[in-house]
Design an enzyme around this catalytic site. Sequence first.
Site, PDB file in Angstrom:
ATOM      1  CE  LYS A  74      -3.552  -2.868   2.006  1.00 22.76           C
ATOM      2  NZ  LYS A  74      -4.731  -3.010   2.845  1.00 22.76           N
ATOM      3  CG  HIS A 108      -6.961  -2.931  -2.674  1.00 21.67           C
ATOM      4  ND1 HIS A 108      -7.546  -2.298  -1.610  1.00 21.67           N
ATOM      5  CD2 HIS A 108      -6.273  -3.983  -2.161  1.00 21.67           C
ATOM      6  CE1 HIS A 108      -7.217  -2.944  -0.489  1.00 21.67           C
ATOM      7  NE2 HIS A 108      -6.443  -3.965  -0.800  1.00 21.67           N
ATOM      8  CD  GLU A 161      -7.750  -7.968  -0.792  1.00 25.70           C
ATOM      9  OE1 GLU A 161      -6.770  -8.362  -0.155  1.00 25.70           O
ATOM     10  OE2 GLU A 161      -7.884  -6.800  -1.190  1.00 25.70           O
TER      11      GLU A 161
END
Length: 241
Positions: A20, A110, A167
Amino acid sequence: MTKSDIVRVDMAELIVANWKSNKTRSEVVEWVDSWLNKFPPVALQLTQKQISVAVAPPYPFLDVVQPLASQQALHVAVQDLSPFESGSYTGAVSTRNLQEYQVRYAIVGHSERRQYFHETHQDVAKKVDQALRADLTPIVCLDDEYLQAQAAAISAEQLSHCIVAYEPLESIGSGDPQPPEEVEPVVARVKQVFGPVPVLYGGSVTSSTILDYLPFTDGALVGGASLEVDEFLALVQRATS
Ligand code: PGA
C-alpha cells in the site's frame, strides 16, 4: 505461449505482498536486503511446491525491488495501473511507463481504490484491458457483494486471463480474517463466474492463518503481514510446509 498459459504454468499458488502507501525508500532498501539474505533456503522449497511470491511496492520504489524479479519464484507487481494508454493523464502510471521494469502482475480494483478514489467496475475493466495488452496479469480484487457486477464489466475472454483476489471488506486491515468455512463457498462462486481462474484470499492473513486458506484457494494477498520481512518470510515458509 498464451496469457492463460502464463498464469497456469507459473504457479500452483501465488502469495502477493501489498505494501500500500507504507515505507520510505530506506525502509524498502532494508526490506529487500534482508529478504535477499534470508530467502535462498526458502527459494528451493517454493520452486518445488510451485509457489510464487510477488511484491507490490509503492511506485517510487519499483527500482528498489527490481532485484527480486531476477530471483527464482519471485516477481514484482504494481498496486494499480492507469486505465488509459500513455499520454496526457497527469498522475497516472501507464503500462508504457512500466515497459523497462520487470513487472509481472498488476493489482487492480482494490477496495481502497474503490472507496477513496471512487473507482468503478468500468474503470477496473479498463485497467484489466491495459494490463493484458502489456502482458501483465491482472489481479482483480473484489468482494462477494459486487462479484457479478465486476465480472459483467469485463469481457469473457479477458476474465479467463485474470487472477481474482477475494477480499471481504470487513477483514481488510482489521486483524479479523474471514473464517475459512465462509471463504470457501465464495471462492467456488468466483470460479463459477470467472471460470477456472486462480483465486487468492486477502484480509488479515498472517503466518499463523495462511495454512487455513491454502487448501481451497490459489494463494493470498497480504497487506499488514508483508510489511515486516521476518513475518512475511515466515508466512511464505509456512505456505511451503
Ligand atoms: P491486510 O490487507 O492483509 O492488511 O488485511 C490485505 C489487502 O488489503 O490486500
